[in-house]
Each structure stands twice: as structure tokens, then as C-alpha cells.
Scaffold this active site. Structure first.
Site, short mmCIF file in Angstrom:
data_model
loop_
_atom_site.label_atom_id
_atom_site.label_comp_id
_atom_site.label_asym_id
_atom_site.label_seq_id
_atom_site.Cartn_x
_atom_site.Cartn_y
_atom_site.Cartn_z
N ASP A 181 -1.23 -0.47 6.09
CA ASP A 181 -1.36 0.20 7.38
C ASP A 181 -2.79 0.23 7.88
OD1 ASP A 181 -2.07 2.16 5.30
OD2 ASP A 181 -2.22 3.57 6.97
N ASP A 193 -0.15 5.21 0.89
CA ASP A 193 -0.39 6.16 1.97
C ASP A 193 -0.29 5.45 3.32
OD1 ASP A 193 -0.94 8.65 0.63
OD2 ASP A 193 -2.77 7.74 -0.12
N ASP A 230 0.87 -1.16 0.00
CA ASP A 230 0.00 0.00 0.00
C ASP A 230 0.92 1.22 0.00
OD1 ASP A 230 -2.47 1.51 0.36
OD2 ASP A 230 -1.74 1.87 2.40
#
Length: 330
Positions: A214, A17, A15
């Protein structure tokens, strides 16, 4: 053979961001982690729900941060949403775009016509994150969906990470239309749907991919749905309290403070850690004591809570444990 966590996989899907960068600033150690994987011969891919940048722009942004990336390594929800619409509607069909210019460009590239008003009679509404999205375009979208247009959301992330803390994400904007229309989107393309993960694995001919994210509700749930192992890094949205409370479909295979966990032994990150003591910490029933690496304490407590001890019953019996639980909001 190396016992590094990453050595057990033939592709690492990142991922962006909250994992590689925050908005436009690289997270410390991210560039080094990607370069080390490449040096070890492990392919990488980037799968993001952010629909505000095109794949080539994302690759350029990453490269500018010192994170090597090629456009064909980037899969985003904007391109995936446009591809779905192109499969469903004839070339030239009008599609009302709620989002950034990148999403309009993706719609245009697949042969559809981006429009901005209800009067254009759109056959579909595609909604993705854009910092300039406001009431006017949301009103046009609401009118169009109510008139029968197919409603496609690129993703439903409630927030997006930033150096100042979580900010409203596309899911918050989708919630505006959900409230106005009293209905759900017809289709959500991005994570936690497994499509971005499975496409990345297919493009790399990967048989054993690892997803790194995250967010439990998108990255990790998407990986679980795709049947992939996953690693949660604590540099973005989801923190220890959320991990402890996670239902089975949102539980990662591993947890690490950051991407350096890819290069430590897998058993130092594996979840849950079912033991009474490790790394200077001890768990006795619902009580944590001792001191040491916070991630080790988290892994021990995951074993305790996931095996049935209520989260609200956790207590501490050392100054370090007290400080840790307080920091986690427990």
C-alpha cells in the site's frame, strides 16, 4: 489457462499494515483473498517493516483474524535487523534497543545482549517502531551513536496506517535522532531495501513473485529494486495523487482498489493505461471526462501524466470527473 492476475505468479508477497489489516482489524476481503490463493496452489508470504511484533506473533494475529499464516511465512524487519547485527558483532555484545519488546527479543535470540543506557557501552543501536518509545531512550541512543555505536534502523516509514488515518511511524522517530545527530543511520534494513523481498522469494524457490503493498516509498520501491512485479492496493497509505506523481522507481506494475484485483484479468489493473478512452472514461490531453470505475480513470491518467502532462494541469469535464479529481486532492 486462467487470465487472473495472480495466476501469472508463483508467489504472492503481502505487506501487512494497510494491505491485510489496519493495526489489528482485518481489511475486508483480505482473508478471502489469501484463502483463494492457497486453494489455487499459490504460495504466500508476508513481508512487513513493522518491528513491534515477532514472526510467530504476527502469524498468530493473522490466524486470529481468519487469515491463515505460519511463522515461517512471515519476514519482518526486526528479525532481519537482529540477524545483521549478529553477523557484525560477537555473541554477547551489548546492543541498545529503541523499540518494542519484540525487537529486544529478536536481539536476544541471536545471542546479543539488549541494553537500555549509554553507560552499558553498546556497540550498536537498533531502532524500530514501538508505541512506548519516548525521549529518554532516544536520548540514550543519541549519546551512544555519538560515542561510536553503529546505528541500524529497522525501517524509515514516516507513517503507519490506522482506521483514524496515518499515524507517526518509525521513520518519524528516526527523524528525531537524525535531527539530533545531524546524520543518517548507518544501515536501514527494511523496505525499500530489497532484502525482505529477495529472502521471501528464495525461501519459496520462487522464480516469478508478485509483491503487494500500500506504500509507494517502501513496498513498491522495494519491489522495483528487487526486480519484481508489484501491485499497489488503495487500502492504506499511498493514494491516487501520490501514484500519479510517482517517479519511475516507485511505479507499480498494477493498481487495484483492494486485493480482489488479484483475481481479475491482469490487463484490468496494468499500469499505465495508454488510451484515450476506457470503461466509460475519456482523456483528451489533460482533461478527464465521463464516468465509471475510479481505478480505470486512475490508470488512464497515469498514462497521461507519466508521459509528460503536468499533474497540476489535469482538469475535469464531467460532474463525475470533477468529483473524482476533488476526492483525490487534485
Amino acid at each position: 489457462m486462467s487470465d487472473e492476475l495472480a495466476s501469472g505468479y508463483d508467489l504472492v508477497i503481502f505487506d501487512l499494515d494497510g494491505v491485510v489489516y489496519l493495526i489489528d482489524k482485518p481489511i475486508p476481503g483480505a482473508a478471502e483473498a489469501v484463502e483463494r490463493l492457497r486453494a489455487d496452489g499459490t504460495p504466500v508470504a508476508y513481508a512487513t517493516n513493522n518491528a513491534s511484533r515477532r514472526a510467530a506473533d504476527v502469524a498468530a494475529l493473522l490466524t486470529g483474524m481468519g487469515v491463515p499464516a505460519e511463522p515461517d511465512e512471515v519476514l519482518n524487519s526486526a528479525g532481519a535487523a537482529a540477524a545483521v547485527l549478529a553477523q557484525r558483532f560477537p555473541a554477547g555484545s551489548p546492543v541498545l534497543v529503541v523499540g518494542a519488546e519484540a525487537l529486544r527479543a529478536e536481539v536476544r535470540e541471536v545471542g546479543l545482549t539488549p541494553v537500555a543506557t549509554f553507560e552499558d557501552k553498546p556497540v550498536a543501536v537498533v531502532q524500530g517502531y514501538g508505541p512506548e518509545v519516548g525521549w529518554q531512550i532516544l536520548a540514550e541512543a543519541a549519546l551512544s551513536v555519538r560515542a561510536g555505536a553503529t546505528w541500524v534502523a529497522t525501517n524509515t516509514d514516516r507513517t503507519l496506517p490506522s482506521p483514524r488515518g496515518p499515524l507517526p511511524g518509525n521513520g518519524s522517530l528516526v527523524a528525531v535522532l537524525r535531527t539530533a545527530l545531524d546524520r543518517e543511520p548507518d544501515l536501514v534494513v527494511g523496505k525499500p531495501e530489497p532484502g525482505l523481498f529477495t529472502t521471501a522469494a528464495s525461501l519459496s524457490n520462487s522464480e516469478r513473485p508478485l509483491a503487494v503493498g500500500d506504500r509507494l516509498d517502501t513496498d513498491i520501491q522495494g519491489a522495483v529494486g528487487a526486480g519484481m512485479d508489484s501491485m499497489l492496493v488503495l487500502t492504506g497509505v499511498s493514494g491516487p495523487a501520490e501514484l500519479l506523481a510517482a517517479p519511475p522507481e516507485r511505479r507499480p506494475t498494477f493498481v487495484s482498489a483492494d486485493l480482489s484485483g488479484l483475481f481479475r484479468p491482469a490487463d484490468e489493473a496494468r499500469l499505465p493505461l495508454r488510451a484515450t478512452e476506457a470503461g466509460g472514461w475519456r482523456v483528451d490531453g489533460s482533461t478527464l471526462s465521463g464516468s465509471g470505475d475510479p481505478v480505470t480513470a486512475l490508470r488512464l491518467l497515469c498514462g497521461t501524466v507519466w508521459d509528460g502532462v503536468p499533474l497540476e494541469e489535469l482538469t475535469a469535464d464531467s460532474p463525475e470527473a470533477t468529483d473524482l479529481l476533488k476526492k483525490w486532492g487534485l
